[in-house]
Design a protein around this motif. Structure first.
Motif, PDB file in Angstrom:
ATOM      1  N   GLU A  61       0.808  -1.220   0.000  1.00 12.09           N
ATOM      2  CA  GLU A  61       0.000   0.000   0.000  1.00 12.09           C
ATOM      3  C   GLU A  61       0.841   1.269   0.000  1.00 12.09           C
ATOM      4  O   GLU A  61       0.338   2.356  -0.262  1.00 12.09           O
ATOM      5  CB  GLU A  61      -0.952   0.014   1.203  1.00 12.09           C
ATOM      6  CG  GLU A  61      -0.285  -0.029   2.554  1.00 12.09           C
ATOM      7  CD  GLU A  61      -0.230  -1.431   3.126  1.00 12.09           C
ATOM      8  OE1 GLU A  61      -0.422  -1.567   4.346  1.00 12.09           O
ATOM      9  OE2 GLU A  61      -0.023  -2.382   2.343  1.00 12.09           O
ATOM     10  N   PHE A  62       2.144   1.109   0.259  1.00 12.70           N
ATOM     11  CA  PHE A  62       3.043   2.262   0.241  1.00 12.70           C
ATOM     12  C   PHE A  62       4.059   2.160  -0.896  1.00 12.70           C
ATOM     13  O   PHE A  62       5.135   2.741  -0.830  1.00 12.70           O
ATOM     14  CB  PHE A  62       3.746   2.407   1.579  1.00 12.70           C
ATOM     15  CG  PHE A  62       2.804   2.530   2.756  1.00 12.70           C
ATOM     16  CD1 PHE A  62       1.800   3.484   2.752  1.00 12.70           C
ATOM     17  CD2 PHE A  62       2.909   1.679   3.833  1.00 12.70           C
ATOM     18  CE1 PHE A  62       0.920   3.597   3.819  1.00 12.70           C
ATOM     19  CE2 PHE A  62       2.032   1.771   4.908  1.00 12.70           C
ATOM     20  CZ  PHE A  62       1.029   2.733   4.900  1.00 12.70           C
ATOM     21  N   GLY A  63       3.721   1.397  -1.925  1.00  9.96           N
ATOM     22  CA  GLY A  63       4.526   1.339  -3.129  1.00  9.96           C
ATOM     23  C   GLY A  63       5.592   0.273  -3.162  1.00  9.96           C
ATOM     24  O   GLY A  63       6.387   0.219  -4.101  1.00  9.96           O
ATOM     25  N   GLY A  64       5.619  -0.613  -2.144  1.00  6.93           N
ATOM     26  CA  GLY A  64       6.647  -1.642  -2.078  1.00  6.93           C
ATOM     27  C   GLY A  64       6.184  -2.992  -2.584  1.00  6.93           C
ATOM     28  O   GLY A  64       5.102  -3.135  -3.161  1.00  6.93           O
ATOM     29  N   GLN A  65       7.022  -4.011  -2.339  1.00  8.58           N
ATOM     30  CA  GLN A  65       6.724  -5.359  -2.797  1.00  8.58           C
ATOM     31  C   GLN A  65       5.940  -6.170  -1.763  1.00  8.58           C
ATOM     32  O   GLN A  65       5.360  -7.202  -2.085  1.00  8.58           O
ATOM     33  CB  GLN A  65       8.035  -6.098  -3.114  1.00  8.58           C
ATOM     34  CG  GLN A  65       8.917  -5.409  -4.134  1.00  8.58           C
ATOM     35  CD  GLN A  65       8.272  -5.355  -5.500  1.00  8.58           C
ATOM     36  OE1 GLN A  65       7.707  -6.338  -5.964  1.00  8.58           O
ATOM     37  NE2 GLN A  65       8.331  -4.195  -6.151  1.00  8.58           N
ATOM     38  N   GLN A 107       1.893  10.140   6.096  1.00  7.50           N
ATOM     39  CA  GLN A 107       3.327  10.368   5.897  1.00  7.50           C
ATOM     40  C   GLN A 107       3.975   9.186   5.180  1.00  7.50           C
ATOM     41  O   GLN A 107       4.827   9.373   4.309  1.00  7.50           O
ATOM     42  CB  GLN A 107       3.996  10.619   7.243  1.00  7.50           C
ATOM     43  CG  GLN A 107       3.623  11.951   7.865  1.00  7.50           C
ATOM     44  CD  GLN A 107       4.085  12.103   9.291  1.00  7.50           C
ATOM     45  OE1 GLN A 107       4.201  11.123  10.029  1.00  7.50           O
ATOM     46  NE2 GLN A 107       4.375  13.339   9.695  1.00  7.50           N
ATOM     47  N   LYS A 108       3.569   7.977   5.526  1.00 10.39           N
ATOM     48  CA  LYS A 108       4.104   6.792   4.848  1.00 10.39           C
ATOM     49  C   LYS A 108       3.735   6.814   3.370  1.00 10.39           C
ATOM     50  O   LYS A 108       4.568   6.502   2.505  1.00 10.39           O
ATOM     51  CB  LYS A 108       3.566   5.522   5.514  1.00 10.39           C
ATOM     52  CG  LYS A 108       4.027   5.301   6.932  1.00 10.39           C
ATOM     53  CD  LYS A 108       3.316   4.112   7.560  1.00 10.39           C
ATOM     54  CE  LYS A 108       3.600   4.011   9.052  1.00 10.39           C
ATOM     55  NZ  LYS A 108       2.843   2.909   9.686  1.00 10.39           N
ATOM     56  N   SER A 109       2.490   7.193   3.083  1.00 15.41           N
ATOM     57  CA  SER A 109       2.040   7.252   1.687  1.00 15.41           C
ATOM     58  C   SER A 109       2.792   8.301   0.892  1.00 15.41           C
ATOM     59  O   SER A 109       3.000   8.156  -0.323  1.00 15.41           O
ATOM     60  CB  SER A 109       0.532   7.545   1.636  1.00 15.41           C
ATOM     61  OG  SER A 109      -0.202   6.507   2.246  1.00 15.41           O
ATOM     62  N   ALA A 110       3.216   9.360   1.569  1.00 17.16           N
ATOM     63  CA  ALA A 110       3.924  10.441   0.885  1.00 17.16           C
ATOM     64  C   ALA A 110       5.403  10.142   0.695  1.00 17.16           C
ATOM     65  O   ALA A 110       5.997  10.512  -0.327  1.00 17.16           O
ATOM     66  CB  ALA A 110       3.762  11.741   1.677  1.00 17.16           C
ATOM     67  N   LEU A 111       6.023   9.459   1.655  1.00 18.94           N
ATOM     68  CA  LEU A 111       7.480   9.297   1.665  1.00 18.94           C
ATOM     69  C   LEU A 111       7.977   7.959   1.128  1.00 18.94           C
ATOM     70  O   LEU A 111       9.025   7.904   0.477  1.00 18.94           O
ATOM     71  CB  LEU A 111       8.013   9.481   3.090  1.00 18.94           C
ATOM     72  CG  LEU A 111       7.749  10.840   3.748  1.00 18.94           C
ATOM     73  CD1 LEU A 111       8.204  10.811   5.207  1.00 18.94           C
ATOM     74  CD2 LEU A 111       8.449  11.957   2.995  1.00 18.94           C
ATOM     75  N   LEU A 112       7.243   6.890   1.389  1.00 17.76           N
ATOM     76  CA  LEU A 112       7.779   5.560   1.084  1.00 17.76           C
ATOM     77  C   LEU A 112       7.787   5.171  -0.399  1.00 17.76           C
ATOM     78  O   LEU A 112       8.704   4.466  -0.832  1.00 17.76           O
ATOM     79  CB  LEU A 112       7.029   4.499   1.891  1.00 17.76           C
ATOM     80  CG  LEU A 112       7.326   4.508   3.395  1.00 17.76           C
ATOM     81  CD1 LEU A 112       6.419   3.536   4.137  1.00 17.76           C
ATOM     82  CD2 LEU A 112       8.797   4.156   3.651  1.00 17.76           C
ATOM     83  N   PRO A 113       6.803   5.579  -1.214  1.00 23.43           N
ATOM     84  CA  PRO A 113       6.860   5.181  -2.633  1.00 23.43           C
ATOM     85  C   PRO A 113       8.144   5.606  -3.332  1.00 23.43           C
ATOM     86  O   PRO A 113       8.692   4.856  -4.152  1.00 23.43           O
ATOM     87  CB  PRO A 113       5.626   5.866  -3.232  1.00 23.43           C
ATOM     88  CG  PRO A 113       4.660   5.949  -2.089  1.00 23.43           C
ATOM     89  CD  PRO A 113       5.516   6.256  -0.897  1.00 23.43           C
ATOM     90  N   GLY A 114       8.640   6.803  -3.036  1.00 22.93           N
ATOM     91  CA  GLY A 114       9.893   7.254  -3.649  1.00 22.93           C
ATOM     92  C   GLY A 114      11.079   6.414  -3.227  1.00 22.93           C
ATOM     93  O   GLY A 114      11.968   6.108  -4.040  1.00 22.93           O
TER      94      GLY A 114
END
Length: 376
Positions: A61-65, A107-114
């Protein structure tokens, strides 16, 4: 519990090993360790976009695997084998876990995908000139005025801090001591008032930096003053990750020693036939396999968020640090004169082992921590 890896996990190991052997041979390690940045942007991009390594243990959900600490441990073990020069430990382990532990969902949604894609390189700044690895070492103050927080102070030994786009800073609110007032903040790498200086280190394969904050405007990560549980957990997870990385290096130097003992002939015989060399190799094997068991169990505890994590993290860091350092020292001894030269890779592993032994606290520190945590 089952210590055997699944077929999918073994395939992950094979894929990562094949990639790293192609992209991080000794010649490339030596080239990159002489550069200021300390990594190859094209390889970093491949790691993120083709293999998805940076986001391996970041939730989907935060852009990871969405994989676990067990898979992360496998990847770090393979990176330790080749002394990969890249900001992976800083970004995908230290900073990513700090954000997961301390940040809000927004904050996780904003920072972790990058971070997961590799587009953002992140670093965790927590150690200060005192060299302490616990809450007592955090003295950098966060001042609040008009709803804004500013940071003033100095951070040392920040892994890849000089190239990070995003810096997660551990500070404390004014007038607090001990575990009270510990807070997380995020700062842009190019923030006004932030001075970053690359440090000259013994282990040139892992770059470190000094960060000086002069009233740098920072964004709180989570609730200011309530960060101690997240900080403690982040350090335990980092100790587990580093243990797995160290065991990858230890396995590699064991293989180097055994291979050399087979081909090096002295007095008309391979040196591996001499009892002294046999005993050295046997002792190394015992320590490496024991260290792997400790590291793998710690990975399982981290993956399951098990209550044992604080205990096994300290245990694995203490044991794996000594096992790796002893293996690299014996590797030099078995190689003899050539093992002491700049041209041979033995010294690269020796230096990485020593820096890893000290980072996050030496074995004595972690044995004391272990004793405290089990109530001795």
């Amino acid at each position: 519990m089952n210590f055997a890896f699944s077929e999918e996990q073994e395939e992950l190991r094979r894929t990562v090993r094949q990639f790293l052997e192609a992209k991080s041979p000794e010649t490339e390690v030596r080239r990159l360790m002489e550069t200021t940045e300390g990594y190859d942007p094209s390889v970093w991009k491949q790691m993120g976009q083709e293999l998805g390594l940076q986001g391996l243990a970041i939730p989907e959900e935060f852009g990871g695997q969405g994989y676990t600490f067990i898979e992360l441990g496998i990847v770090l073990e393979e990176m330790g084998r080749v002394l990969l020069c890249a900001p992976y430990f800083a970004s995908a382990v230290l900073a990513a876990n700090a954000i997961l532990n301390a940040g809000t969902d927004a904050q996780k949604s904003a920072l972790l995908p990058g971070i997961a894609s590799g587009d953002t390189i992140a670093a965790l700044a927590f150690t200060e000139p005192s060299g302490k690895w616990d809450a007592a070492g955090i003295t950098l103050e966060a001042a609040e005025s008009g709803g804004k927080h500013t940071l003033s102070g100095e951070k040392m030994f920040v892994i890849d801090g000089h190239v990070a786009d995003l810096i997660v800073v551990v500070a404390r609110t004014a007038g607090t001591t001990g575990t009270d007032g510990i807070s997380f903040f995020t700062v842009r790498g190019d923030a006004e008032g932030l001075t970053r200086t690359s440090l000259s280190t013994m282990d040139m394969t892992r770059k470190q930096a000094k960060l000086e904050f002069n009233k740098v405007v920072a964004e709180p990560l989570g609730a200011p003053g309530a960060g101690w549980p997240a900080f403690s957990k982040t350090l335990d997870q980092a100790a587990v990750a580093l243990s797995n990385e160290m065991m990858g290096g230890a396995q590699k130097v064991l293989e180097m020693s055994v291979e050399y003992a087979k081909v090096r002939v002295q007095f008309g015989r391979p040196i591996g036939s001499f009892q002294a060399i046999k005993h050295k190799c046997a002792d190394m094997l015992l320590e490496v396999e024991s260290g792997k068991s400790a590291a793998y169990y710690a990975s399982w505890a981290a993956a399951e968020d098990n209550d044992e994590l604080p205990v096994v993290a300290a245990l694995s860091k203490a044991y794996c640090s000594e096992a790796y350092f002893h293996a690299t020292a014996e590797n030099i001894q078995i190689h003899g004169g050539i093992g002491f030269t700049w041209e041979h890779p033995a010294h690269l592993y020796f230096k990485r082992a020593k820096s890893s032994e000290i980072y996050l606290g030496d074995p004595t520190y972690h044995r004391e921590l272990l004793a405290q945590r089990i109530g001795i």
